[in-house]
Design a protein around this motif. Sequence first.
Motif, PDB file in Angstrom:
ATOM      1  N   ASN A  37      18.778  -0.201   7.791  1.00 26.13           N
ATOM      2  CA  ASN A  37      17.465  -0.685   9.031  1.00 26.13           C
ATOM      3  C   ASN A  37      18.749   0.205  10.426  1.00 26.13           C
ATOM      4  O   ASN A  37      18.565  -0.651  11.292  1.00 26.13           O
ATOM      5  CB  ASN A  37      17.167  -2.268   9.112  1.00 26.13           C
ATOM      6  N   VAL A  38      18.268   0.935  11.025  1.00 23.85           N
ATOM      7  CA  VAL A  38      18.578   1.326  12.045  1.00 23.85           C
ATOM      8  C   VAL A  38      17.725   1.220  13.423  1.00 23.85           C
ATOM      9  O   VAL A  38      16.181   1.634  13.200  1.00 23.85           O
ATOM     10  CB  VAL A  38      18.692   3.179  12.314  1.00 23.85           C
ATOM     11  N   ASP A 106      13.157  -2.904  16.229  1.00 18.29           N
ATOM     12  CA  ASP A 106      13.421  -2.097  14.419  1.00 18.29           C
ATOM     13  C   ASP A 106      12.008  -1.233  14.980  1.00 18.29           C
ATOM     14  O   ASP A 106      12.758   0.148  14.379  1.00 18.29           O
ATOM     15  CB  ASP A 106      11.755  -3.008  13.445  1.00 18.29           C
ATOM     16  N   GLN A 193      10.886   2.078   8.127  1.00 21.48           N
ATOM     17  CA  GLN A 193      11.554   1.966   9.717  1.00 21.48           C
ATOM     18  C   GLN A 193      11.373   1.161  10.319  1.00 21.48           C
ATOM     19  O   GLN A 193      11.886   0.741  10.925  1.00 21.48           O
ATOM     20  CB  GLN A 193      10.817   3.327  10.613  1.00 21.48           C
ATOM     21  N   SER A 194      10.024  -0.010  10.183  1.00 20.34           N
ATOM     22  CA  SER A 194      10.147  -1.160  10.678  1.00 20.34           C
ATOM     23  C   SER A 194       9.209  -2.280   9.696  1.00 20.34           C
ATOM     24  O   SER A 194       8.352  -3.177   8.972  1.00 20.34           O
ATOM     25  CB  SER A 194       9.000  -0.945  11.137  1.00 20.34           C
TER      26      SER A 194
END
Length: 496
Positions: A37-38, A106, A193-194
């Motif tokens: 998770n970036v 996030d 993504q979140s």
Amino acid sequence: MTSLAHFEALAGSIAIPSKAVIDGKVTPALSGKTFDNVSPRNGRIINAVAEGDSADIDAAVASARAAFEDGRWRKKHYNEKKRILFKLADLMKRDAEQLALLESLDVGKPINDSLKVDIPASIKTVRYYAEALDKVYGEVGPETSDRISFAVHEPLGVIGCVVPWNFPLMMAAWKIAPALAMGNSVVLKPAEQSPLTALKLGELALEAGLPPGVLNVVPGFGAAAGKALALHMDVDMIAFTGSGAVGKLLMQYSGQSNLKRVSLELGGKSPQIVFADCPDLKAAAEHAAWGIFYNQGEVCTAASRLLVHEDIADAFVENLLGIARTITPGDPLSPDTRFGAMVSEEQMKTALRYISTANSEGCALRLGGRRAREDTGGFYVEPTVFDAVKADATLSREEVFGPVLAVTRFSDTGQALKMANGTVYGLAAGVWTKDVSLAHRAARELRAGLVWVNGWDACDITMPFGGFKQSGFGRDRSLHALHKYADLKSVSITLR
Ligand code: NAP
Ligand code: MG
């Protein structure tokens, strides 16, 4: 007074959720797999998150079904349901700062917005539906002397919620709260993504005393976990917010499986029309700027098209540019930042591609247009304004989902309304005028689920939210959303 240093220190000290919540347990994926998770703030990995797939979805749906069938939630007295949902809201409030931090890390949104908008609005949503759940009445049918008929709202069963990354907790709350209020069980698939606030919400729900299986949260990829949920034979409804492309797939999956109900909230290309008799040019310019630049333009109701009357256009656009110049990309964790990072490298590249297309189609770039803060490793795009955008330009028709405004001038009312309605979308629209008749006429003629006169985004949880045309169907928010998660059953009792 909070500061960047405070939030950086907090990020290093809190437990960052990484596991799914299935059947009342906080658990890794059955496969043991995780995905990185970036954070778009700096392009760095925040944590490794459980990568749920069809096996985890099967487990979550089985648990949700068992909970629904045995009635551990559905059959609870409404006072008890209320108490538990209020407790959940209280726990969200207790952990509001953590939730806000997780959201900003996030998705790159300014911490100030997470603290003041996303998290409070999510808490308010849970409270709103907790308050509403014992005010859902059925109907008694016409009377006869030998029969009593009534219609009751029955929960649908297992609801799959598939949500996007732009307002992760708020979109989840808009769906989960009314679904639970009506007695359903839920499986939530957050966007890849979140995942963080969704996972935290699942943990808080357990702490609040929501019985196991009633709210499951399965992080993972859309093409695996999301698709498995939408094709599942034992899911009664998919409640979705996201892209039109995925919305179309969800309807196919429904047809290929069990004809589960589908509700779709799919974004737009929303116009804001400023007529020459605009009552407050300063306010209109503020709303024109923040209507597109709020949340980096990653808003389904973003005012991505500005239609302005030619008599006032030059002065109006100068005003707007003056405001837009003060909106500069900054660190999402700094309390001073009003405009943060885009959610991902991919979304940043999409915005930059649309900017390049607009340049090549002859739109007049007036502001921005470039990547920003590249040295941070994060994914930032400057607030961007194009003037002289033709009605048939790509920028007039396609959703960018980024901070790019298309300005188009018009000379008469009919032309403005025609342009406003001239896309496949119909989510939101706005008009600025002093003329009450024009305001009414425009409000009725605009093919959009939300119309704002002399303001933008001027309503809250109390009013329905959703689109016309390819912006989708079904409404979030308001008491109407409760009925989305229920079916009407007619019961007739013959008196013998
Ligand atoms: P998206 O692909 O529609 O994602 C939304 C949700 O659907 C995510 O949870 C996603 O999971 C899931 N999903 C993806 N493919 C799926 C499938 N085949 N079956 C079931 N679920 C699936 O949106 P995005 O890729 O994040 O963004 C692309 C564009 O969508 C944006 O540029 C914007 O135009 C639009 N969008 C609209 C909204 C809105 O509020 N209406 C919000 C976000 C994006 P993954 O995250 O794992 O893919
Ligand atoms: Mg992320």
